[in-house]
Design a protein around this motif. Structure first.
Motif, PDB file in Angstrom:
ATOM      1  N   ALA A   1     -10.996  38.699   2.319  1.00 19.31           N
ATOM      2  CA  ALA A   1      -9.900  38.736   3.302  1.00 19.31           C
ATOM      3  C   ALA A   1      -9.109  37.445   3.277  1.00 19.31           C
ATOM      4  O   ALA A   1      -7.872  37.467   3.285  1.00 19.31           O
ATOM      5  N   ILE A   2      -9.805  36.325   3.228  1.00 17.44           N
ATOM      6  CA  ILE A   2      -9.114  35.033   3.220  1.00 17.44           C
ATOM      7  C   ILE A   2      -8.265  34.887   1.959  1.00 17.44           C
ATOM      8  O   ILE A   2      -7.088  34.529   2.022  1.00 17.44           O
ATOM      9  N   VAL A   3      -8.868  35.161   0.812  1.00 17.77           N
ATOM     10  CA  VAL A   3      -8.176  34.930  -0.462  1.00 17.77           C
ATOM     11  C   VAL A   3      -7.102  35.987  -0.721  1.00 17.77           C
ATOM     12  O   VAL A   3      -5.937  35.654  -0.962  1.00 17.77           O
ATOM     13  N   PHE A   4      -7.473  37.265  -0.679  1.00 22.62           N
ATOM     14  CA  PHE A   4      -6.540  38.310  -1.106  1.00 22.62           C
ATOM     15  C   PHE A   4      -5.541  38.705  -0.024  1.00 22.62           C
ATOM     16  O   PHE A   4      -4.346  38.805  -0.289  1.00 22.62           O
ATOM     17  N   VAL A   5      -6.024  38.941   1.189  1.00 25.65           N
ATOM     18  CA  VAL A   5      -5.089  39.296   2.259  1.00 25.65           C
ATOM     19  C   VAL A   5      -4.249  38.071   2.615  1.00 25.65           C
ATOM     20  O   VAL A   5      -3.032  38.167   2.770  1.00 25.65           O
ATOM     21  N   GLY A   6      -4.895  36.920   2.716  1.00 27.20           N
ATOM     22  CA  GLY A   6      -4.146  35.693   3.015  1.00 27.20           C
ATOM     23  C   GLY A   6      -3.130  35.377   1.937  1.00 27.20           C
ATOM     24  O   GLY A   6      -1.986  35.022   2.229  1.00 27.20           O
ATOM     25  N   GLY A   7      -3.524  35.525   0.678  1.00 27.23           N
ATOM     26  CA  GLY A   7      -2.600  35.258  -0.432  1.00 27.23           C
ATOM     27  C   GLY A   7      -1.413  36.196  -0.444  1.00 27.23           C
ATOM     28  O   GLY A   7      -0.266  35.766  -0.634  1.00 27.23           O
ATOM     29  N   SER A   8      -1.661  37.481  -0.218  1.00 23.81           N
ATOM     30  CA  SER A   8      -0.541  38.434  -0.203  1.00 23.81           C
ATOM     31  C   SER A   8       0.356  38.201   1.013  1.00 23.81           C
ATOM     32  O   SER A   8       1.577  38.349   0.934  1.00 23.81           O
ATOM     33  N   ALA A   9      -0.246  37.798   2.131  1.00 25.24           N
ATOM     34  CA  ALA A   9       0.546  37.528   3.336  1.00 25.24           C
ATOM     35  C   ALA A   9       1.459  36.310   3.135  1.00 25.24           C
ATOM     36  O   ALA A   9       2.638  36.335   3.501  1.00 25.24           O
ATOM     37  N   VAL A  10       0.916  35.267   2.553  1.00 27.98           N
ATOM     38  CA  VAL A  10       1.715  34.061   2.305  1.00 27.98           C
ATOM     39  C   VAL A  10       2.815  34.351   1.280  1.00 27.98           C
ATOM     40  O   VAL A  10       3.970  33.964   1.471  1.00 27.98           O
ATOM     41  N   ALA A  11       2.470  35.034   0.201  1.00 34.91           N
ATOM     42  CA  ALA A  11       3.461  35.339  -0.831  1.00 34.91           C
ATOM     43  C   ALA A  11       4.581  36.223  -0.274  1.00 34.91           C
ATOM     44  O   ALA A  11       5.763  35.978  -0.541  1.00 34.91           O
ATOM     45  N   ALA A  12       4.227  37.236   0.509  1.00 37.69           N
ATOM     46  CA  ALA A  12       5.243  38.119   1.092  1.00 37.69           C
ATOM     47  C   ALA A  12       6.136  37.347   2.063  1.00 37.69           C
ATOM     48  O   ALA A  12       7.342  37.605   2.145  1.00 37.69           O
ATOM     49  N   SER A  13       5.554  36.397   2.788  1.00 41.72           N
ATOM     50  CA  SER A  13       6.330  35.612   3.748  1.00 41.72           C
ATOM     51  C   SER A  13       7.268  34.616   3.074  1.00 41.72           C
ATOM     52  O   SER A  13       8.373  34.383   3.555  1.00 41.72           O
ATOM     53  N   LEU A  14       6.833  34.028   1.971  1.00 41.11           N
ATOM     54  CA  LEU A  14       7.646  33.022   1.284  1.00 41.11           C
ATOM     55  C   LEU A  14       8.713  33.630   0.379  1.00 41.11           C
ATOM     56  O   LEU A  14       9.717  32.980   0.078  1.00 41.11           O
ATOM     57  N   PHE A  15       8.516  34.851  -0.070  1.00 39.76           N
ATOM     58  CA  PHE A  15       9.433  35.476  -1.016  1.00 39.76           C
ATOM     59  C   PHE A  15      10.904  35.410  -0.578  1.00 39.76           C
ATOM     60  O   PHE A  15      11.764  35.009  -1.365  1.00 39.76           O
ATOM     61  N   PRO A  16      11.233  35.785   0.665  1.00 41.35           N
ATOM     62  CA  PRO A  16      12.659  35.761   1.050  1.00 41.35           C
ATOM     63  C   PRO A  16      13.308  34.381   0.959  1.00 41.35           C
ATOM     64  O   PRO A  16      14.511  34.281   0.734  1.00 41.35           O
ATOM     65  N   ARG A  17      12.530  33.341   1.095  1.00 38.37           N
ATOM     66  CA  ARG A  17      13.087  31.986   1.026  1.00 38.37           C
ATOM     67  C   ARG A  17      13.558  31.629  -0.388  1.00 38.37           C
ATOM     68  O   ARG A  17      14.528  30.898  -0.562  1.00 38.37           O
ATOM     69  N   TYR A  18      12.854  32.120  -1.394  1.00 42.31           N
ATOM     70  CA  TYR A  18      13.163  31.755  -2.782  1.00 42.31           C
ATOM     71  C   TYR A  18      13.933  32.817  -3.553  1.00 42.31           C
ATOM     72  O   TYR A  18      14.455  32.536  -4.624  1.00 42.31           O
TER      73      TYR A  18
END
Length: 190
Positions: free
Chosen positions: A13-30
């Motif tokens: 949960a920490i690695v995969f869900v957290g990683g996908s959550a962070v990546a999805a959140s940062l995507f619009p910025r870049y």
């Protein structure tokens, strides 16, 4: 056995869900945004290409469209022209969203196994957590990832990026509720 399942469940949960959550959140910025043809660029080379393209469109009476760019194209925008926008970073975040989202399936699978081993499968908090997990997975697979792919292929004025930011926020909120359910366990037996 319970300790191993719980450890795998929490770490995944920490690695995969957290990683996908962070990546999805940062995507619009870049992610890239289409630059209107009338907006000048500091780079004279890019500015002259833009002027030539406008002349061609005026001559042929056509309306310029945003080009389709393959995901694996090595196209970077200079940082000074679009702020922090960087297509290469956006592509990497898009791939992380997909990969970590796929590997994130481990979380509910191991969670179900853990609930069965502990004899908690019928408890309401498990059922609600599973429903929310399915909703989050569906949101990622059916809305967020495809929208990221569209934005990379055909940048627009930022409207889809605003939608993506909202969807990523909902995705993160759903996972936050699941975490609270895992800690508080309302309706748990014993």
């Amino acid at each position: 056995m319970e300790d191993v399942l719980l450890s795998v469940h929490v770490l995944a949960a920490i690695v995969f869900v957290g990683g996908s959550a962070v990546a999805a959140s940062l995507f619009p910025r870049y992610a890239p945004i289409a630059v209107p043809p009338d907006v000048g660029n500091a780079s004279t080379q890019q500015g002259s290409v833009s002027a030539r393209q406008e002349d061609v469109h005026r001559h042929h009476g056509t309306v310029p469209t945003t080009p389709v760019i393959p995901l694996d194209a090595a196209v970077d925008s200079p940082p000074e022209s679009q702020g922090v926008r960087n297509r290469a970073v956006a592509v990497a975040l898009h791939r992380i969203t997909k990969g970590y989202g796929i590997f994130g399936i481990v979380v509910p699978v191991v969670g179900i196994a853990l609930a069965l081993v502990q004899g908690r499968m019928g408890e309401i908090w498990i059922s609600v957590a599973l429903i929310l997990t399915a909703a989050a997975g569906g949101l990622l697979a059916l809305r967020i990832y495809p929208c990221q792919r569209e934005v990379l292929a055909r940048p627009d004025d930022g409207a889809r990026l605003r939608k993506l930011s909202m969807l990523a926020g909902i995705y993160n909120l759903v996972w936050a509720v699941v975490v609270v359910l895992m800690i508080v366990r309302p309706g748990a037996d014993g």
